[in-house]
Design an enzyme around this catalytic site. Structure first.
Site, PDB file in Angstrom:
ATOM      1  N   ALA A  45       5.375  -7.223  10.421  1.00 18.54           N
ATOM      2  CA  ALA A  45       6.476  -7.979   9.835  1.00 18.54           C
ATOM      3  C   ALA A  45       7.065  -8.856  10.933  1.00 18.54           C
ATOM      4  CB  ALA A  45       7.533  -7.029   9.279  1.00 18.54           C
ATOM      5  N   TRP A  79      15.746  -4.221   9.665  1.00 25.93           N
ATOM      6  CA  TRP A  79      14.680  -4.710   8.795  1.00 25.93           C
ATOM      7  C   TRP A  79      14.548  -6.225   8.920  1.00 25.93           C
ATOM      8  CZ3 TRP A  79      11.613  -1.124   7.391  1.00 25.93           C
ATOM      9  CH2 TRP A  79      12.079   0.137   7.010  1.00 25.93           C
ATOM     10  N   ARG A 113       5.394   6.132   0.720  1.00 31.13           N
ATOM     11  CA  ARG A 113       6.492   6.344  -0.221  1.00 31.13           C
ATOM     12  C   ARG A 113       6.341   5.419  -1.437  1.00 31.13           C
ATOM     13  NH1 ARG A 113       8.678   6.582   4.846  1.00 31.13           N
ATOM     14  NH2 ARG A 113       9.800   4.595   4.813  1.00 31.13           N
ATOM     15  N   GLU A 158       0.086  -0.184  12.219  1.00 36.02           N
ATOM     16  CA  GLU A 158       1.475  -0.650  12.227  1.00 36.02           C
ATOM     17  C   GLU A 158       2.046  -0.304  13.590  1.00 36.02           C
ATOM     18  OE1 GLU A 158       4.103   0.053   8.926  1.00 36.02           O
ATOM     19  OE2 GLU A 158       2.441   0.698   7.657  1.00 36.02           O
ATOM     20  N   LEU A 217       6.780   6.935   8.822  1.00 35.87           N
ATOM     21  CA  LEU A 217       5.409   6.435   8.638  1.00 35.87           C
ATOM     22  C   LEU A 217       4.662   7.194   7.546  1.00 35.87           C
ATOM     23  CD1 LEU A 217       4.405   5.852  12.372  1.00 35.87           C
ATOM     24  CD2 LEU A 217       5.343   4.208  10.737  1.00 35.87           C
ATOM     25  N   GLU A 223     -19.639   6.273 -14.049  1.00 39.99           N
ATOM     26  CA  GLU A 223     -20.620   6.135 -15.122  1.00 39.99           C
ATOM     27  C   GLU A 223     -20.696   7.396 -15.986  1.00 39.99           C
ATOM     28  OE1 GLU A 223     -22.730   4.325 -11.441  1.00 39.99           O
ATOM     29  OE2 GLU A 223     -20.993   5.604 -11.855  1.00 39.99           O
ATOM     30  N   HIS A 262     -19.002  10.765 -11.286  1.00 38.95           N
ATOM     31  CA  HIS A 262     -18.921   9.341 -11.006  1.00 38.95           C
ATOM     32  C   HIS A 262     -18.427   8.614 -12.248  1.00 38.95           C
ATOM     33  CE1 HIS A 262     -21.919   9.453  -7.376  1.00 38.95           C
ATOM     34  NE2 HIS A 262     -20.872  10.237  -7.221  1.00 38.95           N
ATOM     35  N   SER A 290      20.723  -3.884  10.820  1.00 41.70           N
ATOM     36  CA  SER A 290      19.993  -5.152  10.768  1.00 41.70           C
ATOM     37  C   SER A 290      18.566  -5.028  11.294  1.00 41.70           C
ATOM     38  CB  SER A 290      20.753  -6.217  11.578  1.00 41.70           C
ATOM     39  OG  SER A 290      22.047  -6.415  11.060  1.00 41.70           O
ATOM     40  N   ASP A 333      11.900   3.375  17.224  1.00 36.94           N
ATOM     41  CA  ASP A 333      12.412   3.359  15.850  1.00 36.94           C
ATOM     42  C   ASP A 333      12.539   4.722  15.190  1.00 36.94           C
ATOM     43  OD1 ASP A 333      12.380   0.570  16.081  1.00 36.94           O
ATOM     44  OD2 ASP A 333      10.343   0.427  15.272  1.00 36.94           O
TER      45      ASP A 333
END
Length: 374
Positions: free
Chosen positions: A156, A177, A214, A304, A211, A54, A52, A175, A207
């Protein structure tokens, strides 16, 4: 309060944050030992290293720990688990004072570490930079109380609340993103801080995402990728399957005895078949998914997904926290709203904060208290 308390606790919190991706399923903890105003030892917890925070700090301080003050972001443990109790080591080292940011959120032990220290004559204080410490370990607090992970829903969006731009709907990949590189870098930081990423089959089919985490930061165990796929439509040629390495878990309502199941399992996909609830025969029971993830010591889940799963998760009341990234763009009627759900009534977000990422801004807030307070 000592004049050193806040700056040295800030240092302990900074150390604790180094445990992101390395401490789970234990909490992230940092510790600093100070003697006569001088830092003589410090450390943070890594699950693989066992010690731990400590203990790491005490070993670094050596004999200088005698008569010193220990600053630690979480109440020292007083029970034996993978390691011995930290309170015993603190007493043996001759620490004079212990300053903790917060109590242990485990209901079975909360406060007992302080009691043991005080009974032995050690001055023990709690509550210095408590809110920062509580935010740091909210996944652990949620899991230790409920045995289910904390769920953060991330999306998003355009300014008019759409999950896709018109070009993306037409499959013009250049296009797709919505948000900026700065926002996407923050998303990978969120992934790095999470134990699992949860999505629906609709996102995979639309898509073909990887996933993965990164961020480039070290982590002890791979990010678990979890897909909800009621009819088991997951393509064996999808990128998420092709990169499976004991890190892809699929929940389905389909029977286990099928050629598709066998093919996916040969590709390294783990498949769990659940029974649909009578009231929703086509929907995977989200509570059962969380129970299974909690059983696997998954403390935090980043959701997500698309409109359908976002809506289902919000309606089921499993989302604790929202992180919504908004780009300065308008999509018009693309037909991809943030959440597709009828008659959704949610309480106002609490502890709301606003941050900028390049041209974008993100809103973060809580729907549920992860510490069980009302």
């Amino acid at each position: 309060m000592d004049r050193y308390d806040i700056p040295f606790m800030e240092r302990a919190l900074a150390l604790a944050r180094k445990g992101a991706g390395l401490a789970s399923p234990n909490p992230m903890v940092g510790a600093v030992i100070v003697r006569d105003g001088e830092l003589v030892g410090e450390g943070f917890h890594q699950y693989q290293g066992r010690d731990h925070a400590e203990i790491v700090a005490l070993k670094a301080a050596g004999e200088k720990a005698r008569g010193a003050t220990l600053y630690v972001t979480l109440e020292p443990c007083c029970h034996t688990g993978r390691t011995g109790p930290c309170t015993g080591a603190i007493l043996a080292a001759g620490i004079r004072r212990v300053v903790a940011a917060m109590q242990d959120p485990n209901p079975a032990v909360a406060g007992q570490g302080f009691e043991q220290l005080r009974a032995a004559g050690v001055e023990a204080d709690c509550g210095v930079l408590e809110e920062e410490a509580r935010r740091l370990n909210e996944p652990f607090a949620c899991w230790i109380r409920t045995r289910q992970p904390l769920v953060t829903l991330k999306s998003a969006l355009t300014l008019d609340g759409q999950l896709a731009l018109p070009q993306a709907r037409k499959k013009q990949k250049s296009s797709t993103w919505i948000t900026s590189e700065e926002s996407r870098a923050e998303v990978h930081r969120l992934r790095h801080a999470s134990d699992a990423l949860l999505t629906g089959i609709g996102t995979i089919l639309a898509d073909d995402p990887l996933l993965t985490d990164r961020s480039g930061l070290s982590r002890r165990r791979r990010l678990l990728r979890v897909v909800l796929d009621s009819r088991l439509r997951l393509p064996p040629a999808s990128r998420i399957v092709e990169t499976a390495d004991n890190d892809l878990l699929v929940f389905t309502l389909a029977p286990r005895r099928s050629a598709r199941v066998k093919r996916l399992e040969r590709a390294g996909v783990e498949i769990i078949s659940l029974r649909a609830p009578a009231k929703s025969p086509r929907r995977i029971p989200l509570r059962n998914v969380l129970q299974e993830l909690g059983r696997r010591d998954i403390l935090s889940v980043l959701l997500e997904a698309g409109s359908e799963l976002n809506g289902a998760a919000l309606a089921a009341g499993i989302v604790h926290k929202l992180v919504l990234f908004y780009a300065p763009k308008l999509a018009g009627e693309t037909g991809v709203p943030f959440a597709r759900v009828k008659n959704l009534a949610l309480p106002p977000l609490e502890k709301v904060c606003l941050r900028r990422f390049g041209p974008d801004f993100a809103i973060e807030g809580y729907l549920r208290d992860v510490y069980g307070n009302h």
